[in-house]
Motif scaffolding. Sequence first.
Motif, mmCIF file in Angstrom:
data_model
loop_
_atom_site.group_PDB
_atom_site.id
_atom_site.type_symbol
_atom_site.label_atom_id
_atom_site.label_comp_id
_atom_site.label_asym_id
_atom_site.label_seq_id
_atom_site.Cartn_x
_atom_site.Cartn_y
_atom_site.Cartn_z
ATOM 1 N N LEU A 131 3.200 -6.790 -16.360
ATOM 2 C CA LEU A 131 4.654 -6.791 -16.468
ATOM 3 C C LEU A 131 5.304 -6.375 -15.158
ATOM 4 C CD1 LEU A 131 7.203 -7.059 -18.298
ATOM 5 C CD2 LEU A 131 6.923 -4.615 -18.795
ATOM 6 N N VAL A 132 4.755 -5.343 -14.511
ATOM 7 C CA VAL A 132 5.394 -4.807 -13.307
ATOM 8 C C VAL A 132 4.940 -5.526 -12.040
ATOM 9 C CG1 VAL A 132 5.630 -2.544 -14.370
ATOM 10 C CG2 VAL A 132 3.626 -3.014 -12.955
ATOM 11 N N ARG A 133 3.955 -6.403 -12.126
ATOM 12 C CA ARG A 133 3.478 -7.077 -10.923
ATOM 13 C C ARG A 133 4.566 -7.966 -10.324
ATOM 14 N NH1 ARG A 133 2.035 -12.471 -11.920
ATOM 15 N NH2 ARG A 133 2.067 -12.981 -14.134
ATOM 16 N N ARG A 134 5.451 -8.493 -11.161
ATOM 17 C CA ARG A 134 6.524 -9.361 -10.653
ATOM 18 C C ARG A 134 7.486 -8.600 -9.751
ATOM 19 N NH1 ARG A 134 9.248 -10.650 -16.419
ATOM 20 N NH2 ARG A 134 7.015 -10.780 -16.896
ATOM 21 N N TYR A 135 7.512 -7.281 -9.882
ATOM 22 C CA TYR A 135 8.376 -6.449 -9.037
ATOM 23 C C TYR A 135 7.610 -5.848 -7.857
ATOM 24 C CZ TYR A 135 10.909 -6.666 -13.464
ATOM 25 O OH TYR A 135 11.522 -7.099 -14.622
ATOM 26 N N VAL A 157 2.986 1.768 -9.567
ATOM 27 C CA VAL A 157 2.741 1.768 -11.010
ATOM 28 C C VAL A 157 1.403 1.095 -11.321
ATOM 29 C CG1 VAL A 157 3.589 0.980 -13.248
ATOM 30 C CG2 VAL A 157 5.201 1.735 -11.500
ATOM 31 N N ILE A 158 1.126 -0.027 -10.670
ATOM 32 C CA ILE A 158 -0.120 -0.750 -10.920
ATOM 33 C C ILE A 158 -1.325 0.121 -10.577
ATOM 34 C CG2 ILE A 158 -1.530 -2.707 -10.183
ATOM 35 C CD1 ILE A 158 1.042 -4.292 -9.832
ATOM 36 N N LEU A 159 -1.288 0.755 -9.414
ATOM 37 C CA LEU A 159 -2.409 1.589 -8.991
ATOM 38 C C LEU A 159 -2.575 2.801 -9.904
ATOM 39 C CD1 LEU A 159 -2.041 1.445 -5.110
ATOM 40 C CD2 LEU A 159 -3.826 0.398 -6.514
ATOM 41 N N THR A 160 -1.456 3.358 -10.388
ATOM 42 C CA THR A 160 -1.541 4.469 -11.330
ATOM 43 C C THR A 160 -2.267 4.041 -12.601
ATOM 44 O OG1 THR A 160 0.487 5.485 -10.500
ATOM 45 C CG2 THR A 160 -0.220 6.102 -12.716
ATOM 46 N N TYR A 161 -1.927 2.875 -13.111
ATOM 47 C CA TYR A 161 -2.574 2.373 -14.324
ATOM 48 C C TYR A 161 -4.043 2.034 -14.071
ATOM 49 C CZ TYR A 161 1.288 2.173 -17.650
ATOM 50 O OH TYR A 161 2.273 2.514 -18.545
ATOM 51 N N THR A 217 4.746 8.840 -8.841
ATOM 52 C CA THR A 217 4.893 7.824 -9.884
ATOM 53 C C THR A 217 4.087 8.204 -11.119
ATOM 54 O OG1 THR A 217 5.256 6.075 -8.249
ATOM 55 C CG2 THR A 217 4.538 5.392 -10.448
ATOM 56 N N ALA A 218 2.872 8.707 -10.892
ATOM 57 C CA ALA A 218 2.033 9.103 -12.020
ATOM 58 C C ALA A 218 2.687 10.225 -12.828
ATOM 59 C CB ALA A 218 0.653 9.542 -11.514
ATOM 60 N N LEU A 236 0.853 -1.198 0.000
ATOM 61 C CA LEU A 236 0.000 0.000 0.000
ATOM 62 C C LEU A 236 0.887 1.246 0.000
ATOM 63 C CD1 LEU A 236 -2.791 -0.939 2.588
ATOM 64 C CD2 LEU A 236 -2.922 -1.033 0.097
ATOM 65 N N PRO A 237 1.390 1.651 -1.157
ATOM 66 C CA PRO A 237 2.225 2.863 -1.205
ATOM 67 C C PRO A 237 1.435 4.097 -0.797
ATOM 68 C CG PRO A 237 1.618 2.154 -3.416
ATOM 69 C CD PRO A 237 1.177 1.064 -2.485
ATOM 70 N N ALA A 238 2.131 5.054 -0.270
ATOM 71 C CA ALA A 238 1.480 6.293 0.167
ATOM 72 C C ALA A 238 0.874 7.024 -1.030
ATOM 73 C CB ALA A 238 2.499 7.190 0.867
ATOM 74 N N PRO A 239 -0.234 7.768 -0.817
ATOM 75 C CA PRO A 239 -0.819 8.542 -1.923
ATOM 76 C C PRO A 239 0.189 9.467 -2.585
ATOM 77 C CG PRO A 239 -2.341 8.469 -0.069
ATOM 78 C CD PRO A 239 -1.071 7.829 0.396
ATOM 79 N N SER A 240 1.108 10.046 -1.812
ATOM 80 C CA SER A 240 2.121 10.931 -2.399
ATOM 81 C C SER A 240 3.051 10.152 -3.325
ATOM 82 C CB SER A 240 2.929 11.607 -1.299
ATOM 83 O OG SER A 240 3.565 10.635 -0.470
#
Length: 270
Positions: free
Chosen positions: A227-231, A236-240, A54-55, A45-49
């Motif tokens: 692609l990025v889920r393995r990392y 990035v996932i939440l941005t997409y 990332t976005a 759960l990355p911070a909203p900031s």
Amino acid sequence: MRLINIIPGRPLAVFLAVLPFALVFIAYAIGSDIRLTENPSDKLLPAPSTIWDTAVRLVSEGDKRTGRILFWHDTWASLKRLGLGIGISAGVGLIFGLLIGLLPLVRSGLSQFVAVLSMIPPLALLPILFIVFGLGELSKVVLIVVGTLPFLIRDLSQRVIEVPKELLVKAQTLGASTWVIAIRVALPQVMPRLIQGVRLSLGPAWLFLIAAEAIASDLGLGYRIFLVRRYLAMDVILTYVIWITLLAVLIDWALRYASRRFFPWAEEGL
């Protein structure tokens, strides 16, 4: 006063519309803060900031190897596939909806067949589509068509069947042919339903698109997520995911605006 009779004013309606989004954001922010307090390197759960940073990076910075901003290339690739799939489904669905709804002979021959097709899980056909059409663009577009077309045909044909018989009788009394009845009587009645059907099909269409891109693609929103889920790159996932949701909302809004603009009588009371 009964609750059924309470109609919120404009300020209250806006507040009630924003409230669920605010609660979800607050709940996420609290959960993220709790996890990051316990483990600053937590990725779930990355911070909203962090998501915001990332976005900004994804939409503005080019790939180190190619120099392309992959975010926009992914978006264009996915929207192109989605547009082709939904466009083909809408056109074919409109034609067969009119045929099944207007012509009893066609209805007897195809209505049950289309009903059975609509029961087949489209994702179960994905391996077959890859074998038949290959791993390129065609198989992804075909999956969207297969997944949305039967529903559109059934929905539009039912709307044509519901056209008041008096209109059809009057048109025939005035000498209208079957073609004229289809174009001048049935088509105007069914067009608002077509837009509504496309709006309802957007959710499944996105699902089929993301699934196809995740399995066999080298570009696209779904491909990038898997692609990025393995990392465990959740930022990035939440941005997409947020971007896909925003695109779906914008497309839905555009379709609803078109319906209200061109068929205001059909939108009355909505």
